[in-house]
Scaffold this active site. Sequence first.
Site, PDB file in Angstrom:
ATOM      1  N   HIS A   1       0.803  -1.227   0.000  1.00 30.11           N
ATOM      2  CA  HIS A   1       0.000   0.000   0.000  1.00 30.11           C
ATOM      3  C   HIS A   1       0.842   1.286   0.000  1.00 30.11           C
ATOM      4  CE1 HIS A   1      -3.408  -2.522   0.187  1.00 30.11           C
ATOM      5  NE2 HIS A   1      -3.567  -2.624   1.483  1.00 30.11           N
TER       6      HIS A   1
ATOM      7  N   HIS B   1      -9.809   1.948   0.666  1.00 27.40           N
ATOM      8  CA  HIS B   1      -9.705   0.748   1.510  1.00 27.40           C
ATOM      9  C   HIS B   1     -10.822   0.687   2.560  1.00 27.40           C
ATOM     10  CE1 HIS B   1      -7.814  -2.635   3.431  1.00 27.40           C
ATOM     11  NE2 HIS B   1      -6.777  -2.575   2.613  1.00 27.40           N
TER      12      HIS B   1
ATOM     13  N   GLU C   1     -11.558  -3.828  -2.886  1.00 22.61           N
ATOM     14  CA  GLU C   1     -10.678  -2.765  -3.381  1.00 22.61           C
ATOM     15  C   GLU C   1     -10.457  -2.925  -4.880  1.00 22.61           C
ATOM     16  OE1 GLU C   1      -7.030  -3.368  -1.039  1.00 22.61           O
ATOM     17  OE2 GLU C   1      -8.336  -4.550   0.222  1.00 22.61           O
TER      18      GLU C   1
END
Length: 332
Positions: A92, A163, A295
């Site tokens: 991420h 998210h 996602e």
Amino acid sequence: MPIEKIITLSNKHGMKIKLSNWGATWLSCILPVDGQNREVLLGCQTLEQYKKQSAYLGATIGRYANRIANATIDIGDRHYPLVANQGVNQLHGGKLGFDKQLWHIQSQSDQQIIFTLTSPDGDQGFPGKLNVQAIYKLTDDNEVVIKFKATTNKTTPVNLTNHAYFNLDGETSKDILNHTLQVNANLYLPVDSNGIPSNDLVCVTKNNMDLRKPKRISDRLLVSLERQITGGYDHAYLLDKNQPIAAQLISSDKKVIMNITTTKSSLQVYTGNFLQHTPNRHNGEYDNFAGIALETQFLPDSPHHPKWPQESCWLQPNQIYSHQTTYQFIVK
Ligand code: BGC
């Protein structure tokens, strides 16, 4: 000095969403159900708790969502080490990803907000100065439309997502195990215990990963070896672009349906397998499986797999990254 802000958008049906410029984060999503307000997003009590938790609750993820193996990328004959934040890999966007930045509020109205962020050349190891826009819109059709745009001055990989974790029964209900999920994808990516793709795309009929027909999430959840490796679903599905929607999630009481449509090529289905100890809104903590993240993004580790059948994850200086995902809520 810019400061953290909380912004509320609302529509004519009494639906309300809250957002913050901290991480361009989606904090809350309240639906009127049977005359009561139902909070369908997991979240914390304070922004301070959002800053400390490691589940990326509702945040905007970038510059590169999901994992990049060995936290390195190559462009031509140049090798770029990235900031690793999960063992040797990057997750991420690195230690200080977009979820940990204070975004600028470019404009704001009752039903839309635009956040912007400049990620400097070299940010978390990535080449190129990236200008990013995250636009959240709440429509009168109970849709939350999230649009991301980005431009760069050097070739760089870009993969932006939100998210949010959903619990359509209401976030105080224990878990999402009795929700029904459908994902319109014929192929998925097997991963190793670090979440790194361990193979090329595989047909969903293998290993009990087929979600093309609505399936209860608890159904053989930890029976499939594929899901034992990751403690539940934590897999990318390559979306079937011939289908009108990417995915549908239905609450266990069948009162709330969420339809997802997207321009992106894949969907990471993550059933909150490691949510335990994440602070909740009520002075307590969430448990594993308290919410599900859906996602939309490129397949994980795409910078190392240029042949996978999706649009390129590399943004060039003359291009605009532009993607949109819509979460529509239908209340019965
Ligand atoms: C990943 C999970 C990870 C989680 C962190 C998800 O997008 O797929 O493996 O644990 O993010 O909150």
